[in-house]
Write an enzyme that holds these catalytic residues in place. Structure first.
Site, PDB file in Angstrom:
ATOM      1  N   HIS A 183       0.820  -1.221   0.000  1.00  0.00           N
ATOM      2  CA  HIS A 183       0.000   0.000   0.000  1.00  0.00           C
ATOM      3  C   HIS A 183       0.853   1.269   0.000  1.00  0.00           C
ATOM      4  CE1 HIS A 183      -2.132  -3.237   2.208  1.00  0.00           C
ATOM      5  NE2 HIS A 183      -3.180  -2.850   1.511  1.00  0.00           N
ATOM      6  N   ASP A 206      35.557 -29.458  15.676  1.00  0.00           N
ATOM      7  CA  ASP A 206      35.697 -30.793  15.094  1.00  0.00           C
ATOM      8  C   ASP A 206      36.902 -30.914  14.160  1.00  0.00           C
ATOM      9  OD1 ASP A 206      35.350 -33.348  14.025  1.00  0.00           O
ATOM     10  OD2 ASP A 206      33.174 -33.224  14.204  1.00  0.00           O
ATOM     11  N   HIS A 219      37.273 -34.613  12.303  1.00  0.00           N
ATOM     12  CA  HIS A 219      36.732 -35.112  11.031  1.00  0.00           C
ATOM     13  C   HIS A 219      37.646 -34.765   9.853  1.00  0.00           C
ATOM     14  CE1 HIS A 219      35.764 -30.977  10.044  1.00  0.00           C
ATOM     15  NE2 HIS A 219      35.303 -31.340   8.885  1.00  0.00           N
ATOM     16  N   HIS A 232      38.007 -34.994   4.794  1.00  0.00           N
ATOM     17  CA  HIS A 232      38.575 -34.130   3.743  1.00  0.00           C
ATOM     18  C   HIS A 232      39.877 -34.680   3.163  1.00  0.00           C
ATOM     19  CE1 HIS A 232      35.526 -31.275   4.759  1.00  0.00           C
ATOM     20  NE2 HIS A 232      36.002 -31.029   5.951  1.00  0.00           N
ATOM     21  N   ASP A 242      31.443 -31.812   3.767  1.00  0.00           N
ATOM     22  CA  ASP A 242      30.783 -31.563   5.049  1.00  0.00           C
ATOM     23  C   ASP A 242      29.270 -31.623   4.948  1.00  0.00           C
ATOM     24  OD1 ASP A 242      33.047 -31.144   6.661  1.00  0.00           O
ATOM     25  OD2 ASP A 242      33.242 -29.087   5.938  1.00  0.00           O
TER      26      ASP A 242
HETATM   27  S1  FES Z   1       1.777  -0.660   3.167  1.00  0.00           S
HETATM   28 FE1  FES Z   1       0.283  -2.203   3.538  1.00  0.00          FE
HETATM   29  S2  FES Z   1       1.497  -3.914   4.049  1.00  0.00           S
HETATM   30 FE2  FES Z   1       2.923  -2.345   3.832  1.00  0.00          FE
HETATM   31 FE   LIG Z   2      34.884 -30.020   7.337  1.00  0.00          FE
END
Ligand code: FES
Ligand SMILES: [Fe+2]
Length: 440
Positions: free
Chosen positions: A96, A198, A201, A206, A348
């Site tokens: 709006h 960790d 791992h 890796h 990962d």
């Molecule tokens: S102006 Fe109506 S929802 Fe933002």
């Molecule tokens: Fe990792």
């Protein structure tokens, strides 16, 4: 949950009610990372992000300060900004046409004559401000909590560690090259706990990625005598002390050379110990949902999107003072390792999403998980603040992370949460001025 003994309840990774509680108790009350100052250099610069699942706008004000407010119109709730980042004078709602300035104040409305005098007080119908905003050496944090610890107290002794990333050279840091977003079907805590501690791992998960990046060489060996876990109220950094681990894994020899060149200044600035920690095999997380790899230079945030999904946002963090070609080398190295197509990142993600879905089984969820590695290796260390454990292969920081998680989930009052451990550093200010923390 029995963290003293190192056991975890699997339901925390998938239960919808626990997840809702996390949004209230963890994300609506923690200091959360929202931006790096370098992302908002000029008045009117803004970015959009999330605090938990709440959409927010972070905007640089004409007076240089930073405000954070909900990205939700007070009229019907629509987003007022759909861009990731930019520069503007107004946020105008699509629905709006209500218009807000960069401080979140309501400045105008479409067909304003339809409102009678006492229908609306513009002063009171701006975008809802986030209670507190603070920054630490370039990192901007915000919290919805009106009370509770200051940002300095929240980070506490972890600032001593953070300075290795944020303050290892004059001029501080910046994020470069934008943000990469990817979605993973996993619980957000798996990302954080992996980075908080960790190391275990890495050499296994890796292995092939590491060899492909480094002429067939395996992961750098871990020295269990001279490597550590350090944890402060859920923040944690696991690290070696040899200075070349993550810097080697980045796979960019020029960057390694650069750091070798500035390392003597770093030692003067931060002390011998920190100049050796930086660049070692290391990873770190800031509670609740930020992680980084000092030396590999990925900086990331795990944004919750439900119990079994998170959005991972990643950036490249560099020192402002670095020459452009070094920044460029680092960016390429990060993309090859920890970008969504990076060799390590892919390993990962698969593990974390499998852990999440398998833990959810109706029988499986009642079996506890083992977090006991290194449980008897706690030490007192003269130089290193925080709760310190010896040996980088350890679950200590993970236990610290989940302890903080539990402290927040169980305590109605932020002020009632225990400090783990009692802070050594006091007050606000430069952690370099704190006596007694420099000697090796
Ligand atoms: S102006 Fe109506 S929802 Fe933002
Ligand atoms: Fe990792």
């Amino acid at each position: 949950m029995d963290l003293k003994e190192g056991w975890l309840d699997r339901r925390i990774f998938s239960d919808a009610e626990i997840y809702e509680e996390e949004l209230y108790r963890i994300f609506a009350r923690s200091w959360l990372f929202v931006a790096h100052e370098s992302q908002l250099p000029k008045a009117g610069d803004f970015l959009t992000t999330h605090m938990g699942e709440d959409a927010v706008i972070v905007a640089r004000q004409p007076d240089g300060s930073i405000k954070v407010f909900l990205n939700s119109c007070p009229h019907r709730g629509n987003k007022v900004c759909f861009a990731d980042a930019g520069n503007t004078r107004r946020f105008v709602c699509n629905y709006h046409g209500w218009a807000f300035d960069t401080g979140g104040e309501l400045k105008g409305m479409h067909e304003e004559y339809c409102y009678d005098d006492n229908d609306i007080d513009r002063q009171k119908n701006g975008l809802k401000q986030v209670s507190r905003v603070g920054s630490y050496k370039g990192l901007v944090f915000a919290t919805f909590a009106d009370d509770g610890p200051s940002l300095d107290a929240w980070l506490g002794d972890f600032r001593w560690y953070l300075d290795m990333l944020l303050d290892n050279e004059d001029g501080g840091t910046e994020l470069i090259g934008g943000c990469i977003k990817s979605v993973m079907n996993a619980n957000w805590k798996f990302g954080v706990e992996n980075f908080v501690g960790d190391a275990y791992h890495a050499g296994w998960t890796h292995d092939s990625g590491c060899r492909s990046m480094n002429n067939g060489e395996p992961f750098p060996p871990i020295d269990m005598e001279n490597s550590y876990h350090a944890s402060v109220n859920g923040h944690g950094w696991e690290f070696g002390t040899e200075g070349v681990g993550d810097l080697f894994l980045l796979g960019r020899p020029k960057v390694l050379e650069y750091y070798e060149k500035i390392r003597p200044q770093m030692a003067q600035r931060l002390g011998e110990m920190r100049s050796k920690i930086f660049g070692s095999v290391a990873s770190a997380s800031i509670f609740p949902n930020v992680s980084f790899l000092p030396g590999i230079s990925t900086f990331r945030q795990w944004q919750p999107k439900g119990p079994m999904e998170f959005e991972l946002k990643t950036w490249v963090i560099v020192n402002k003072a670095m020459p452009d070609d070094i920044k460029d080398e680092i960016t390429k190295g990060v993309m090859q390792t920890f970008g969504p197509g990076g060799t390590f990142e892919m390993d990962d993600g698969e593990n974390w999403s499998n852990c999440t879905t398998v833990n959810r089984g109706v029988v499986t969820r009642h079996e506890r998980l083992h977090y006991r590695c290194g449980i008897s290796r706690q030490i007192e260390h003269d130089t290193l603040p925080g709760i310190v454990y010896r040996g980088q292969y350890n679950d200590a920081n993970q236990r610290g992370f989940y302890q903080r998680w539990l402290d927040m989930m169980e305590n109605d009052k932020l002020g009632a949460m225990p400090n783990r451990p009692e802070p050594r550093l006091t007050g606000v200010g430069d952690t370099r001025d704190l006596p007694g923390l420099f000697a090796l």
